[in-house]
Motif scaffolding. Structure first.
Motif, PDB file in Angstrom:
ATOM      1  N   THR A 145      38.203  -8.608  46.880  1.00  0.00           N
ATOM      2  CA  THR A 145      38.925  -8.832  45.623  1.00  0.00           C
ATOM      3  C   THR A 145      38.587  -7.747  44.615  1.00  0.00           C
ATOM      4  O   THR A 145      39.471  -7.235  43.920  1.00  0.00           O
ATOM      5  CB  THR A 145      38.577 -10.221  45.052  1.00  0.00           C
ATOM      6  N   ALA A 146      37.323  -7.375  44.537  1.00  0.00           N
ATOM      7  CA  ALA A 146      36.922  -6.307  43.622  1.00  0.00           C
ATOM      8  C   ALA A 146      37.596  -4.992  43.999  1.00  0.00           C
ATOM      9  O   ALA A 146      38.047  -4.239  43.124  1.00  0.00           O
ATOM     10  CB  ALA A 146      35.404  -6.143  43.635  1.00  0.00           C
ATOM     11  N   ARG A 147      37.693  -4.719  45.294  1.00  0.00           N
ATOM     12  CA  ARG A 147      38.346  -3.477  45.733  1.00  0.00           C
ATOM     13  C   ARG A 147      39.838  -3.486  45.395  1.00  0.00           C
ATOM     14  O   ARG A 147      40.404  -2.461  45.040  1.00  0.00           O
ATOM     15  CB  ARG A 147      38.159  -3.273  47.233  1.00  0.00           C
ATOM     16  N   LEU A 148      40.465  -4.658  45.498  1.00  0.00           N
ATOM     17  CA  LEU A 148      41.882  -4.751  45.159  1.00  0.00           C
ATOM     18  C   LEU A 148      42.122  -4.621  43.659  1.00  0.00           C
ATOM     19  O   LEU A 148      43.082  -3.993  43.225  1.00  0.00           O
ATOM     20  CB  LEU A 148      42.456  -6.078  45.659  1.00  0.00           C
ATOM     21  N   LEU A 149      41.247  -5.227  42.877  1.00  0.00           N
ATOM     22  CA  LEU A 149      41.421  -5.186  41.418  1.00  0.00           C
ATOM     23  C   LEU A 149      41.016  -3.853  40.821  1.00  0.00           C
ATOM     24  O   LEU A 149      41.561  -3.436  39.798  1.00  0.00           O
ATOM     25  CB  LEU A 149      40.617  -6.313  40.767  1.00  0.00           C
ATOM     26  N   HIS A 150      40.045  -3.193  41.425  1.00  0.00           N
ATOM     27  CA  HIS A 150      39.537  -1.918  40.909  1.00  0.00           C
ATOM     28  C   HIS A 150      39.471  -0.895  42.034  1.00  0.00           C
ATOM     29  O   HIS A 150      38.394  -0.581  42.543  1.00  0.00           O
ATOM     30  CB  HIS A 150      38.146  -2.103  40.298  1.00  0.00           C
ATOM     31  N   PRO A 151      40.628  -0.358  42.435  1.00  0.00           N
ATOM     32  CA  PRO A 151      40.627   0.605  43.543  1.00  0.00           C
ATOM     33  C   PRO A 151      39.866   1.871  43.160  1.00  0.00           C
ATOM     34  O   PRO A 151      39.794   2.232  41.980  1.00  0.00           O
ATOM     35  CB  PRO A 151      42.109   0.899  43.773  1.00  0.00           C
ATOM     36  N   PRO A 152      39.279   2.542  44.138  1.00  0.00           N
ATOM     37  CA  PRO A 152      38.543   3.779  43.828  1.00  0.00           C
ATOM     38  C   PRO A 152      39.490   4.839  43.291  1.00  0.00           C
ATOM     39  O   PRO A 152      40.648   4.931  43.689  1.00  0.00           O
ATOM     40  CB  PRO A 152      37.945   4.192  45.176  1.00  0.00           C
ATOM     41  N   ARG A 153      38.985   5.602  42.371  1.00  0.00           N
ATOM     42  CA  ARG A 153      39.797   6.673  41.776  1.00  0.00           C
ATOM     43  C   ARG A 153      39.875   7.843  42.748  1.00  0.00           C
ATOM     44  O   ARG A 153      38.909   8.162  43.430  1.00  0.00           O
ATOM     45  CB  ARG A 153      39.172   7.143  40.471  1.00  0.00           C
ATOM     46  N   PRO A 154      41.040   8.497  42.767  1.00  0.00           N
ATOM     47  CA  PRO A 154      41.152   9.681  43.634  1.00  0.00           C
ATOM     48  C   PRO A 154      40.270  10.796  43.078  1.00  0.00           C
ATOM     49  O   PRO A 154      40.025  10.873  41.872  1.00  0.00           O
ATOM     50  CB  PRO A 154      42.637  10.043  43.567  1.00  0.00           C
ATOM     51  N   PRO A 155      39.785  11.677  43.940  1.00  0.00           N
ATOM     52  CA  PRO A 155      38.933  12.766  43.465  1.00  0.00           C
ATOM     53  C   PRO A 155      39.701  13.702  42.545  1.00  0.00           C
ATOM     54  O   PRO A 155      40.897  13.929  42.714  1.00  0.00           O
ATOM     55  CB  PRO A 155      38.488  13.480  44.740  1.00  0.00           C
ATOM     56  N   VAL A 156      39.000  14.233  41.558  1.00  0.00           N
ATOM     57  CA  VAL A 156      39.600  15.163  40.610  1.00  0.00           C
ATOM     58  C   VAL A 156      39.708  16.513  41.297  1.00  0.00           C
ATOM     59  O   VAL A 156      38.722  17.020  41.841  1.00  0.00           O
ATOM     60  CB  VAL A 156      38.721  15.272  39.337  1.00  0.00           C
ATOM     61  N   PRO A 157      40.913  17.112  41.295  1.00  0.00           N
ATOM     62  CA  PRO A 157      41.057  18.420  41.948  1.00  0.00           C
ATOM     63  C   PRO A 157      40.287  19.490  41.172  1.00  0.00           C
ATOM     64  O   PRO A 157      40.250  19.500  39.942  1.00  0.00           O
ATOM     65  CB  PRO A 157      42.564  18.688  41.907  1.00  0.00           C
ATOM     66  N   LYS A 158      39.666  20.380  41.924  1.00  0.00           N
ATOM     67  CA  LYS A 158      38.908  21.469  41.310  1.00  0.00           C
ATOM     68  C   LYS A 158      39.860  22.585  40.940  1.00  0.00           C
ATOM     69  O   LYS A 158      40.780  22.908  41.671  1.00  0.00           O
ATOM     70  CB  LYS A 158      37.850  21.994  42.278  1.00  0.00           C
ATOM     71  N   VAL A 159      39.618  23.155  39.794  1.00  0.00           N
ATOM     72  CA  VAL A 159      40.433  24.265  39.317  1.00  0.00           C
ATOM     73  C   VAL A 159      39.790  25.555  39.798  1.00  0.00           C
ATOM     74  O   VAL A 159      38.585  25.772  39.606  1.00  0.00           O
ATOM     75  CB  VAL A 159      40.525  24.248  37.769  1.00  0.00           C
ATOM     76  N   ALA A 160      40.580  26.405  40.422  1.00  0.00           N
ATOM     77  CA  ALA A 160      40.067  27.667  40.935  1.00  0.00           C
ATOM     78  C   ALA A 160      39.649  28.570  39.768  1.00  0.00           C
ATOM     79  O   ALA A 160      40.351  28.697  38.769  1.00  0.00           O
ATOM     80  CB  ALA A 160      41.119  28.376  41.769  1.00  0.00           C
ATOM     81  N   GLY A 161      38.490  29.157  39.899  1.00  0.00           N
ATOM     82  CA  GLY A 161      38.018  30.093  38.897  1.00  0.00           C
ATOM     83  C   GLY A 161      37.316  29.422  37.734  1.00  0.00           C
ATOM     84  O   GLY A 161      36.876  30.114  36.810  1.00  0.00           O
ATOM     85  N   ALA A 162      37.180  28.150  37.710  1.00  0.00           N
ATOM     86  CA  ALA A 162      36.507  27.476  36.603  1.00  0.00           C
ATOM     87  C   ALA A 162      35.012  27.570  36.819  1.00  0.00           C
ATOM     88  O   ALA A 162      34.514  27.465  37.929  1.00  0.00           O
ATOM     89  CB  ALA A 162      36.931  26.013  36.548  1.00  0.00           C
ATOM     90  N   LYS A 163      34.301  27.804  35.720  1.00  0.00           N
ATOM     91  CA  LYS A 163      32.843  27.913  35.779  1.00  0.00           C
ATOM     92  C   LYS A 163      32.238  26.602  35.326  1.00  0.00           C
ATOM     93  O   LYS A 163      32.744  25.953  34.423  1.00  0.00           O
ATOM     94  CB  LYS A 163      32.341  29.047  34.901  1.00  0.00           C
ATOM     95  N   VAL A 164      31.145  26.263  35.960  1.00  0.00           N
ATOM     96  CA  VAL A 164      30.432  25.054  35.583  1.00  0.00           C
ATOM     97  C   VAL A 164      29.329  25.456  34.621  1.00  0.00           C
ATOM     98  O   VAL A 164      28.540  26.369  34.905  1.00  0.00           O
ATOM     99  CB  VAL A 164      29.849  24.355  36.838  1.00  0.00           C
ATOM    100  N   ALA A 165      29.275  24.778  33.489  1.00  0.00           N
ATOM    101  CA  ALA A 165      28.238  25.071  32.513  1.00  0.00           C
ATOM    102  C   ALA A 165      26.896  24.548  33.003  1.00  0.00           C
ATOM    103  O   ALA A 165      26.825  23.478  33.596  1.00  0.00           O
ATOM    104  CB  ALA A 165      28.588  24.406  31.176  1.00  0.00           C
ATOM    105  N   PRO A 166      25.822  25.326  32.792  1.00  0.00           N
ATOM    106  CA  PRO A 166      24.496  24.863  33.214  1.00  0.00           C
ATOM    107  C   PRO A 166      24.085  23.662  32.382  1.00  0.00           C
ATOM    108  O   PRO A 166      24.403  23.568  31.203  1.00  0.00           O
ATOM    109  CB  PRO A 166      23.580  26.051  32.985  1.00  0.00           C
ATOM    110  N   SER A 167      23.331  22.777  33.013  1.00  0.00           N
ATOM    111  CA  SER A 167      22.893  21.595  32.264  1.00  0.00           C
ATOM    112  C   SER A 167      21.469  21.662  31.836  1.00  0.00           C
ATOM    113  O   SER A 167      20.686  22.407  32.165  1.00  0.00           O
ATOM    114  CB  SER A 167      23.096  20.325  33.075  1.00  0.00           C
TER     115      SER A 167
END
Length: 167
Positions: A145-167
């Motif tokens: 029931t939890a899976r039906l009510l709250h389906p997993p979100r699809p993965p966010v597509p990665k943008v080519a050439g985007a840099k990840v900021a250091p944490s």
């Protein structure tokens, strides 16, 4: 003697036809939910329904006050569970129809959700029918029931050439 047998056979046929007229639609819908097929293209569900109704008709005279709908539903559920186990090794590798509301669930989860939520079968009855502990049926139903009510979100597509900021 022969006339009485013919009369009883005709009465039995009329009673069963009335039962089928009232119950077949709901049983077909339950079978379609179980098999995760499209409502307009559901050969496995129709086969399950046919087998369930044939089994119910064969035991019609032995029902003795038992609800024929319960008998048909029990056979439908047990036949689906057996077929899912044998066909898919218990792992549920069937490819459900994309429009099926329960397509994201494994066969055992679909079976429990249909029995508990669509058919309104008590946890104890569902557990007895499936040969599982009541707590296991409750856990599977809650997880599905939890899976039906709250389906997993699809993965966010990665943008080519985007840099990840250091944490």
């Amino acid at each position: 003697m022969r006339d009485r047998q013919v009369s009883q056979g005709a009465r039995r046929a009329r009673e069963f036809e009335a039962f089928v007229a009232g119950a077949a639609g709901r049983l077909l819908h339950a079978a379609t939910l179980l098999t995760a097929e499209a409502t307009d293209d559901n050969p496995r569900a129709r086969r399950l329904l046919t087998l369930s109704l044939a089994h119910t008709y064969a035991s019609w005279d032995r029902l003795r006050g038992e609800d024929p709908y319960d008998r048909a539903r029990q056979y439908l559920a047990s036949r689906f569970a057996r077929a899912a186990w044998h066909q898919y090794g218990g792992l549920g590798r069937a490819r459900p129809h994309p429009d099926s509301p329960l397509g994201a669930l494994a066969p055992q989860e679909r079976l429990i959700v249909v029995l508990r939520l669509y058919e309104g079968v008590a946890e104890e009855q569902a557990a007895a029918l499936l040969g599982l502990p009541t707590e296991r049926v409750r856990t599977i139903c809650e997880r599905a029931t939890a899976r039906l009510l709250h389906p997993p979100r699809p993965p966010v597509p990665k943008v080519a050439g985007a840099k990840v900021a250091p944490s």
